[in-house]
Write an enzyme that holds these catalytic residues in place. Structure first.
Site, PDB file in Angstrom:
ATOM      1  N   ASP A   1      10.566   6.962  32.727  1.00 56.12           N
ATOM      2  CA  ASP A   1       9.184   7.006  32.244  1.00 56.12           C
ATOM      3  C   ASP A   1       8.669   5.611  31.896  1.00 56.12           C
ATOM      4  O   ASP A   1       9.395   4.781  31.339  1.00 56.12           O
ATOM      5  CB  ASP A   1       9.090   7.885  30.990  1.00 56.12           C
ATOM      6  CG  ASP A   1       9.016   9.364  31.321  1.00 56.12           C
ATOM      7  OD1 ASP A   1       9.237   9.717  32.501  1.00 56.12           O
ATOM      8  OD2 ASP A   1       8.740  10.167  30.407  1.00 56.12           O
TER       9      ASP A   1
ATOM     10  N   ARG B   1       7.023  15.576  38.931  1.00 52.24           N
ATOM     11  CA  ARG B   1       6.952  14.162  38.525  1.00 52.24           C
ATOM     12  C   ARG B   1       7.960  13.296  39.285  1.00 52.24           C
ATOM     13  O   ARG B   1       8.894  12.736  38.701  1.00 52.24           O
ATOM     14  CB  ARG B   1       7.157  14.003  37.021  1.00 52.24           C
ATOM     15  CG  ARG B   1       6.165  14.792  36.191  1.00 52.24           C
ATOM     16  CD  ARG B   1       6.317  14.475  34.706  1.00 52.24           C
ATOM     17  NE  ARG B   1       5.365  15.243  33.897  1.00 52.24           N
ATOM     18  CZ  ARG B   1       5.227  15.141  32.583  1.00 52.24           C
ATOM     19  NH1 ARG B   1       5.987  14.289  31.916  1.00 52.24           N
ATOM     20  NH2 ARG B   1       4.338  15.861  31.934  1.00 52.24           N
TER      21      ARG B   1
END
Length: 531
Positions: A194, A243
């Site tokens: 992330d 994602r």
């Protein structure tokens, strides 16, 4: 141990036996082990070298990693940390020092620069302990496994991210790593990779991401769109719900990845993001590219991809799949050269190269794995990307002419809404000193080199800069580059302080990068002008 480090440990109240107990040993300096060669956006904006040229430290505990960071002369002193064994909560404690900012139960790379973390020996496993990069630059993480990092349940670490970056992070290369979870959010896990709140110039290469609800994201919300310039290549994403990655704003280059069993969605471009998606292989997956779960559109340029048993949802108010033919809806220019494998061979070449403990093998651009010593830079095979004329140009090196008086016009650095930041600062100095109109105050990097930038809230046109040293100081600034921070293009290079002229350029941020110096370089004023 090297004597200098032993002295610092003893000064802190430690003993040689204490150092050994936390798994810390030292070797003579050597080059960084990133022998495959940094690639992608991590080569831009000055490049990523990690701890090259610094001391090499061996660590077998998380506490020893923190101790290595804290025992450096400064937070920017280069260091290579060779890690072996299993790092876990039981052996990862906070260590204090002037060159670090660490915490219990997570590997903290916070407010530091010039660090390489390299797995060696039979392997380095970060077990339920994440790696957190914050307010840092020039970091390499290579040949490690990070697994089962939780954000809820027990034990928790790094917000549930295997590797997480946030808050003004620049130039990071993550290579040949394995990132894995054992479930999704309901089981306590978050993202594997992330980036949020101003992260730029990052490459993830030759890595495995698997068995997770979330592969990773760029931007934490639809308003967090300030991150970008991220490259993903030759990675394996397998058994991931979504994602791979999720993009909010910014630019991403996604090529030669192998995607298997993307269960809900794949590359999710949202909120104005632009992705160049080329020569990837998607297998047994759903909605591998598009804008999903939002009406904030993102964009893509797709070519050369192979879809093997891929299914697509019907378009809706918050679902805009790119399939079934994945036509492009934007164009994306890539500023670096790269070797592009044919999509048909991606499964085989990724299987041979991606992940930790694969011998750091890379592709030669012709579908053949090669040893690190013959890495990408040694293989001038078929080069993709823009022609040289489309790449950022570098002006001939020149030394500026000293100018005691400012150019005519308004000093844009003093305009309302202007600001300043940089890569590091010595004690007692400030970024804002370079735009206060005074030659008595100044910024100085914490080492012999560093970046100082002037920035604005919206685009301005700049054609001339003046670098002024403090009153009574001259000659400390050696070689430098003047950089359009927005694109990474070098506007001019030279040596010494003075006036710098270049082709008028519209930008939001301009960086003066000192690449060598005599003594401690000091910048009193960083003036900018439209002509």
């Amino acid at each position: 141990m090297k004597r200098s480090v032993v002295v610092r440990l003893l000064a802190a109240g430690a003993t040689a036996a204490t150092a050994a107990a936390i798994g810390l040993t030292l070797q003579v300096p050597q080059a960084a082990a990133a022998v495959g060669g940094v690639t992608g956006y991590a080569t831009q904006n000055g490049g990523t070298t990690g701890g090259a040229g610094g001391q090499t430290v061996q660590a077998s505990t998380g506490t020893a990693i923190h101790a290595a960071l804290c025992n450096r002369a400064s937070s920017s002193t280069p260091i290579i940390i060779q890690v072996s064994g299993t790092i876990n909560h039981g052996n990862t404690a906070k260590v204090s020092g002037s060159s670090c900012n660490t915490a219990d139960g997570v590997i903290e790379l916070k407010e530091i620069s010039n660090v390489t973390i390299l797995g060696v020996g039979s392997g380095a496993i970060f077990d339920q302990v994440g790696i957190h990069i914050r307010d840092s630059s020039n970091i390499i993480i290579q040949n490690v496994t990070v697994r089962n990092v939780k954000k809820s349940g027990s034990p928790t670490s790094n917000g549930g991210d295997a590797i997480g970056m946030e808050s003004t992070v620049r130039r990071v290369w993550v290579d040949h790593v394995t990132l894995e979870a054992s479930g999704g959010e309901s089981e306590g896990y978050d993202g594997l990779f992330d980036m949020k709140n101003d992260v730029e110039y990052v490459t993830l290469s030759y890595s495995i991401l698997r068995n997770s609800g979330r592969g990773g994201l760029i931007g934490s919300s639809e308003t967090d769109t300030g991150s970008g310039y991220i490259t993903f290549h030759h990675n394996l994403y397998t058994n991931i719900d979504s994602r791979t990655p999720l993009l909010r704003g910014g630019i991403a280059h996604i090529y030669n990845n192998h995607y298997v069993s993307l269960n809900e969605s794949g590359i999710n471009s949202r909120a104005g993001a632009r992705a160049k998606v080329e020569n990837n292989y998607f297998k047994n997956s759903k909605d591998v590219l598009g804008t999903f779960y939002t009406d904030a559109a993102g964009y893509w340029q797709a070519s050369g991809n192979i879809l093997d048993n891929v299914t697509w949802s019907s378009p809706g108010s918050d679902t805009n799949p790119a399939g079934p033919s994945m036509p492009s809806n934007t164009t994306v220019s890539i500023p670096y050269s790269y070797s592009l494998d044919a999509a048909s061979c991606v499964p085989n070449v990724v299987a041979a190269t991606a992940g930790a403990n694969k011998g750091l093998q890379v592709s030669n651009g012709s579908c053949t794995p090669v040893s690190p010593t013959a890495g990408p830079s040694a293989s001038p095979t078929r080069t993709a990307g823009p022609s040289p004329s489309a790449s950022p140009t570098r002006s001939p090196s020149t030394s500026p002419t000293a100018s005691p008086n400012p150019p005519s016009g308004t000093n844009l650095s003093l305009a309302s809404g202007a600001g300043a930041d940089g890569s590091s600062k010595a004690d007692g100095t400030s970024y804002g000193n370079v735009r206060d109109g005074s030659l008595s105050t100044y910024w100085s990097p914490s080492g012999a080199t560093g970046d100082i930038s002037v920035k604005w809230g919206s685009n301005v046109t700049v054609a001339r800069a003046v670098i002024r040293e403090p009153s009574g100081t001259s000659g400390s600034i050696g070689s430098w580059q003047l950089i359009n921070y927005d694109t990474g293009a070098v506007l001019k290079s030279g040596s010494g302080a003075g006036t710098i002229t270049f082709t008028a350029t519209s930008l939001k941020k301009i960086t003066f990068r000192i690449t060598s110096s005599s003594g401690a370089p000091k910048v009193a004023e960083f003036e900018t002008y439209a002509s």
